[in-house]
Structure formats: C-alpha cells, structure tokens
Write a protein that holds these residues in place. Structure first.
Motif: not given
Lengths: 271, 598
Positions: B48-54, B77-92
């Motif tokens: 789903l993430a449009p960019y690499d979160p890093n 300078g990183r894409d917030i949406l991509s980081r948010l999606l990847a962050g969900a993974q970490t959180t869960l």
C-alpha cells in the motif's frame, strides 16, 4: 462374602483457624460388601459426608485404615489414587455444581474414559449406551448441562459415575436437592443400575425414608461417631439408639393423623 | 413409579454463539471494523505504501499534503503516509508480543495459584505484587539500554509488567471454580491435576481473559508509543511513537506532522477499548431491566385469563385473599406465563399450604403477594387483599411499607438471607428502629426477647455473632425472629425447611406452629413435601403449571384427593413405599419365576 470396602477406626481432623482442629470423625468403622448398598444417615455436621470424602481421597485421614478389595488405600495419592478411578466413583448432591457448565454432556461423560486411554470412537459408543441406561435421549451429548432439569442432571452425574464400570459408588446426598416425585424415580434408577451392574453403593443421606428405599444396611452417625448399625428394616422400624429414634420421628409422614401422633411422640422425646 | 417421565427427544434449543451476539452490538461492530482496517493496513503496508518509508527526499521536508504525498513529508524529508503504514506494522507486532508474553506468564501462574493455593499461591502472588510495585518505565529503559534497543526483547519485558493483570483475573476465577463439585468429580474420575488445569480451569477463565486481552493490547500500544517517543527502538524501523516525537519537536511550526500519528494511535487504542467493553458486557451475566414497553406487553398478554382455585372465607375475614393472579416474564420469544390465574385465601389463625413441584408457580405466587418478584416479572391480579384491604393497586412504596408490619417473610435459604458483613443484632434491630421507630436500646431489648422466644438459649452471644458463626438451623431461627418481630398478621414462608436436615426441619416447623398460634397469625407456607403439609397445614392448595389443581382441607386432600395429580404427589412420598429388602424379594421372586418358565 468378603468385604469390598473396609473402614477401620477412621479419624479425620479439619483444621480450623490457626492450630485449632475439629475432629470430624472419631474412630469410625464400616464395611461394604460387593453388590450391597450401605446407608450413612445423620444430621448435618455428623461427619457422614466426611466419611465419603475420606474414601474418595478428598479428605486427609489422621489415623485408621481404609481397605478396598484387600488393598490399603488410606493415603493413596497421585498415580495410586488415579488408578482407583476405575473402581471408586462419586455422585454429589448438587446437580447444578457437579457438572462443568462449559462442557457438553458428551464431553462430561467421555472425560473419565478419555483419561483412561479409551479411543474417542469407543468412548462415544460407551457414552451413548450409558445415556440410554439412565433414560436420557442420545442427542443429549451435544447439549450443555444448563439445558437440563435438576433430575436430568442427576441422571447425567450418575451416568458419569458408572461410565467406567466401577465397583463402588459413593453417593453423597444424591436426591436431597430434588422434588419428591423426581427423588422416587432417581432412587429406582439407583436400584435398577445396582441389579444390572452389581455395583456397591455407600449412600450418604439425612433422610431415613430415602435410605429405607435403597439401602440393605445402614449406619447412623451422630457427632462423628456411629451410634447404631444394622439391617435397614430393623434400624428404620425399630431403632435402638435414642438418637436414631429422634431422627426417625423428626421426618414427617404424608398423613395428617399419623403425623400428629409422630409429632406428639417426638415432642415427648425432645424434652 | 419406575416410568421415567422424559421425552424421547429434547426440544431444540436456540443457542446463539458469542460472535453472533457481538455482531448485534453496533458500537462493537464499528470498533471491530476500525481495528480490522488497522490490521489489514499493517499486513499490506509494503504494497500500500507509495514510497519506501526510509527514503529521504529533501524536496518534501516539512511539505504539506499534496504533490503525490497525501499526508506530506516529515522533518527528514520522508513520506508520512508510508511511514504511518509501516508504523502500524511495528505497533501491532509489538502489541502481539506484549500480549502473548503477558498471557503466557500470567494465566498459567494465576490458574495454578488459584487451584493449588498454599505455597504456590503465596509465591506467585508475591511476585505479582512485586512486579506491580516496581516503576515499569524505568526498568524498561534499563532493559532497552542493556539489550542494545532490541525491540522484541523490550516488548517481552513490557508483557512481563502487564502479566499481573492476567494473573489477578485468572487467580480469582480459579479460586471460585476450585470449590465447585465438578472439580472434585474430575479428580475422582482420575483426571490429573495438569489436565484439570488445561480443561476445566482454562475453560472457566477463557471469557474474562479474552476481554482482558483487548484491554491489554490497548495499554501495550500506548506504552510502546511512549517508549518510542523517548527514542527507544531502531531508528531505521518506522514507528508511531518516533513519528510523534518528530512531530512534537516541530509542533509549533508544522503541527500536521504530529496530528497524523496521534490520530492513528488514538483510533487504534479506542477501537480496542470498545471491543473490550463490548465483550465484557456480553460475557457478564446481567439481568436486563424491563422497558416500559416490555412491561406493557406482558400486562397485555396477561389481560385475559380464567381463574383457578376457590375461596373458603368471606373476603372481609381473610388475612390474605388472592383473586385470579397472573404472573409473566418478558422473553425473547414472547411472554412466558408462570402463574396463570390463581385464587386462594387464608383466614387469621389458619395455616395454608401451597404445594407443587418446582416450576409450578408456587413461589412466584408468594413473591407476588410480597411484591418482590425478580426483575422482569410482572404480576396482574383482579385483587390481592392483605388483612381485608386491597393492595394490588397500591404503589410499590406503599406495598413495601406492608413488609415487616402486616406481612412477615421467612425465606428458603437461611444463610444467603443474612448479610455476612453485619452482626445479627444489627440485622434484627435495624428494621425495628426503621419500621417501628424504636430507640436503639428498645430495639435491642425487643430483638433479644424475640430471640429467646424462638428458642435461642444464649441470645447475647447470637446477637453479637456474625452469620457465619452460627449454624443453619440457628440462622433460620434468627430469620423467623426477624419475620415475627413486627407482629405481622400474615406470615409467609417459602420452603422454610427444605435447606435444613430433618431434625432441624422438625424444630423449625414446631416453632412456626407455636408462633402462629400464639400470635393468631395466618401462615402461608410453600413446600414440595407432603410430609410438611401433613405436619402443619389446615388447608392445602395444590398447584401445577401455574394453575390451582385443587383446594381443600388437609384431611380431605390426603383421604380423598379429587385430582389424580394430587394422588400422584402424595404417593411419591417414601413413607409407605416398599423398603429395599421388600423390593429385592419381589424382584428375586419374579426372576426365579421367569427362569422357571424357561
């Protein structure tokens, strides 16, 4: 005929608060022969249920001996006690608390078989046969205990006790929580099953009428001691010990005139 | 009498599984849907993430939403949406690790402590208490420093601190279940302790543990974010806490950077909390209070109904008179009628017995007189007269005022009807002061006198005792004392001797008879035992399925029962039934005869 169960001079203490002890059984002896039903009567606190519990290994024995089929089982624990499960079983008073509410009737009845290593297929066949014997429909296996009436639950508890074909069943007030009409049918079921399987009963009850119906012999307990033992007919009709006499007169008869007489005699004994 | 009155097949019962009942709660469904979206997003994050979160693109540093970056860019300078999606993974992932650690440590320890008690319980409880008293955050920081910021180890450590929550619940349930006879039965059946713990005990704690897990997951996610906010965890793994830290530092200039992870965190924790509370609602047994409409529906269903039973006295002479009483309960399938038109009466100085099997409606009839039906029950009657006065149209408050003055009540279970927290004196004297306006000393004297009257030889000791310090028979005497202390004209007793053994039963019946004569009360006694009826009653009402089968004087009922059901009930008593020796004789004779015929 040699005795199946022999209890000699049994003493059981309950620990109350701290170091004080309450002596529930003060040297009690009793025997049960194969195929026999022996009654234990007395008021609450007389120690009758404690004796049943000691035989089942649910109460610690302070001194005395319990022998089953020639082997001493007084202090049997762990593996030795589990080995007795195929020989000694129990039916409790409370038809509501004695069945796990989260298990279906099929699971309840299969449990004693499964722990003994019976295969599931075989267990199912035995359970169906057992349900038929206690006059419950076979589709009861998929239901939970809460869907049954008190009398039906007690039938389930009896089926669980008999499912491994034990030689002795300790019945701890098994009908006192039931309606009178239900009591009568459950007692008849106990008698029928005894004739079919040759099982022995140690039958604990506070009601001489109940004991008269199912027991061959009876022991009367009072304050942790047996005050009278004898054939049921003799003890229930012509008791010797004054306590047994009072006990007999205390239970009301369903006949106004005879009850008036009985009450008068009881009042006379009371003073 | 050997016939077993059971149907060949049982009526089908509609059992609704928990998840179906859950899906009927709108709030629960919404919370579950939100949580499902979070899980799905986390699972599909890399697609789903449009960019690499890093991936760092200095062009989008602090960028507002737009230009192919729906939520903009962060301070590096990183894409917030991509980081948010990847962050969900970490959180869960972290939440799962924490919950599993808590479950694995807390539940078995709690169940064993509750089941075995003794030393096991003391040691486990000591450890649990110690864990709860240690400041968790500091220890977690030390663990983080010591393990080189290993995220998994840190989440396990967090699970250890949340384990006491599981431990407490599992232990409390196990303590309650351990005393059930079915556990003893399992032990007698040869079930090992390990298996009892695995089956019976685990099944008992299952429901509250599920609820606890939903709540623990929420707490775990919150604490995890807190740790990440403090800078714990690898910088290359995107996480919500880390993003919040970044947002916090730029809060005044670029507030949107803080907003996104905060929303994600808040919504996830709220969803879990609502799932937990909905589940808790479903597994706890709660009586739904009837709605106004429900009561009206029951009343309407009870409107029509023919009366059964007869009256023996003039209405004005009666201590109690019931005319065509109906009682119903609202149920999901309609209205359940438990009393269907009952009429009866009792004169002062008369003992009336109401007999029947369980489910005949005899106790419900009694509770309607007291106006003490359980929640959901509605009583409708053409009239209820107490002491010659019609009371059924009075308000609940006026009905309650009758209790203790005109009507005394003796319950079935002596022990559960005394409050274990107060000494007997208070439970006897308090109603006297409240209802009759006596002073403290007067009330105490009256309570003491009445205890002496009910045959208690050491009233001062009993007055000072708590309910658990007296026997069942003594407790029933105390309750009778309480019932007659207000000198009522009508005493009602619900199976007053069923919970007692025969010797105490005889004493209690004798006491009731004496008091009834002495005070000239009418006594209405509910029982299933015809021996009790023969002992104490003047007249009898026989009930079956909510209706009166027959009414009559006690001699007539026993000598010439008009209804076959009455005869059946009387014959069920074991007084004149054959004893075991006689039963065996007839059986042996029959068997020999059969074998002879063969």
């Amino acid at each position: 005929m040699s005795a199946l169960l022999e209890v000699e001079n049994l003493v059981v203490d309950y620990r109350l608060r701290g170091r004080t002890r309450f002596r529930a059984l003060k040297g009690v002896s009793i025997t049960v022969k194969p195929g026999e039903c022996v009654g234990l009567v007395g008021e609450s606190g007389s120690g009758k249920s404690t004796l049943g519990k000691a035989v089942l290994g649910l109460a610690a024995v302070a001194s005395g001996r319990i022998t089953f089929d020639g082997k001493e089982i007084t202090h049997a624990r762990g593996r030795a006690r589990r080995g007795l499960a195929s020989d000694i079983q129990v039916v409790f008073q409370d038809p509501y608390g004695s069945l796990d509410p989260t298990m279906t009737v099929g699971e309840v009845l299969a449990e004693p078989l499964v722990v003994a290593g019976t295969s599931r297929v075989q267990a199912r066949a035995v359970v169906t046969g057992m349900l038929d014997r206690v006059c419950l429909p076979a589709d009861a296996v998929h239901r939970y205990p809460s869907e049954f009436s008190g009398g039906q639950r007690q039938r389930i508890a009896i089926a669980r006790a008999l499912v491994r074909r034990p030689r002795l069943v300790v019945c701890d007030e098994p009908v006192s929580a039931l309606d009178l009409t239900t009591q009568a049918t459950i007692l008849d079921l106990f008698v029928d099953l005894q004739r079919e399987t040759g099982v022995s009963y140690l039958f604990v009850s506070h009601d001489l009428g109940v004991v008269r119906r199912v027991c061959h012999r009876v022991s009367v307990m009072y304050q942790g001691e047996i005050v009278e033992t004898g054939l049921t007919r003799q003890v229930t009709q012509d008791p010797v010990h004054p306590y047994t006499r009072r006990l007999r007169l205390a239970s009301p008869v369903a006949d106004p005139e005879r009850q008036a007489e009985r009450r008068a005699t009881w009042l006379g004994l009371r003073d | 009498m050997t016939a077993a009155p059971f149907p060949a097949t049982l009526a089908p019962v509609k059992r609704i599984p928990l998840w179906r009942r859950y899906l009927r709660r709108p709030l629960g469904v919404v919370a579950l849907a939100v949580f499902a979206v979070v899980v799905a997003v986390a699972a599909l994050a890399s697609w789903l993430a449009p960019y690499d979160p890093n991936f760092v693109d200095f062009a989008i540093t602090h960028a507002p939403p737009g230009n192919g970056h729906p939520l903009g860019g962060d301070s590096a300078g990183r894409d917030i949406l991509s980081r948010l999606l990847a962050g969900a993974q970490t959180t869960l992932y972290g939440a799962v690790i924490t919950c599993v650690a808590g479950l694995v440590l807390g539940v078995p320890a709690g169940v064993s402590a509750g089941y075995f008690g003794g030393a096991t319980d003391r040691i486990c409880s000591w450890i649990s208490d110690a864990l709860q008293s240690v400041p968790g955050m500091i220890v977690l920081l030390v663990v983080a420093a010591g393990t080189g910021q290993n995220f998994t180890v840190l989440m396990v450590a967090l699970g250890v601190f949340l384990a006491p929550g599981y431990y407490r619940i599992a232990r409390a349930r196990a303590l309650a279940v351990r005393k059930e006879p079915y556990i003893d039965a399992a032990r007698v059946a040869g079930v090992t302790n390990a298996r009892i713990l695995r089956t019976h005990m685990l099944r008992a704690v299952y429901a509250p543990i599920i609820v606890q897990t939903a709540l623990t997951a929420g707490i775990a996610i919150g604490m995890q974010a807190g740790l990440q906010f403090l800078g714990i965890g690898s910088a290359s793994t995107p996480s919500w806490g880390q993003m919040m830290n970044d947002g916090f530092q730029n809060m005044l200039t670029y507030p949107l950077i803080l907003l996104w992870p905060s929303i994600a965190l808040g919504v996830t924790i709220a969803a879990l909390a609502f799932i937990g509370s909905t589940l808790a609602d479903l597994v706890s047994v709660r009586v739904e209070l009837p709605t106004r409409r429900g009561v009206a529906r029951v009343r309407q269903a009870l409107e029509a109904g023919t009366s059964s039973g007869t009256h023996a006295h003039q209405a004005a002479d009666c201590a109690l008179r019931i005319e065509n009483l109906r009682v119903g309960y609202a149920s999901p399938t309609g209205v359940k009628k438990v009393v269907r038109g009952v009429s009866l009466d009792a004169a002062p100085g008369e003992v009336l017995g109401i007999v029947g099997e369980s489910g005949s409606g005899k106790t419900q009839t009694l509770f309607s007189v007291l106006d003490l039906l359980p929640p959901g029950g509605t009583a409708v009657a053409d009239g209820i007269w107490v002491g010659g006065e019609e009371v059924s149209r009075r308000s609940p408050k006026e009905r309650a005022a009758l209790l203790g003055r005109s009507i005394g009540y003796v319950p079935q279970e002596p022990m559960t009807n005394l409050d274990p927290c107060y000494p007997i004196e208070r439970q006897l004297a308090e109603p006297l002061r409240h209802v009759h306006g006596l002073s403290k000393a007067e009330a105490r004297q009256r309570a003491r006198d009445i205890l002496v009257r009910v045959g208690i030889t050491d009233p001062d000791r009993v007055l000072a005792a708590y309910p658990h310090q007296i026997s069942g028979g003594m407790a029933q005497r105390v309750l009778i004392a309480g019932a007659v202390a207000g000198r009522p004209s009508l005493l009602v007793a619900d199976e007053p001797s069923t919970a007692l053994d025969v010797t105490v039963q005889a004493e209690v019946l004798e006491l009731l008879r004496e008091l009834q004569r002495e005070y000239g009360m009418a006594l209405v006694i509910v029982t299933h035992n015809f021996g009790v009826v023969a002992d104490i009653c003047d007249r009898v009402v026989v009930m079956k399925d909510g209706r009166v089968v027959e009414t009559g004087p006690v001699e007539q009922i026993f000598r010439r029962p008009a209804d076959p059901y009455t005869a059946e009930l009387i014959s069920a008593s074991l007084d004149d039934a054959e004893g075991r020796d006689e039963l065996d004789e007839t059986w042996l004779d029959r068997r020999t005869a059969q074998e002879g015929a063969r």
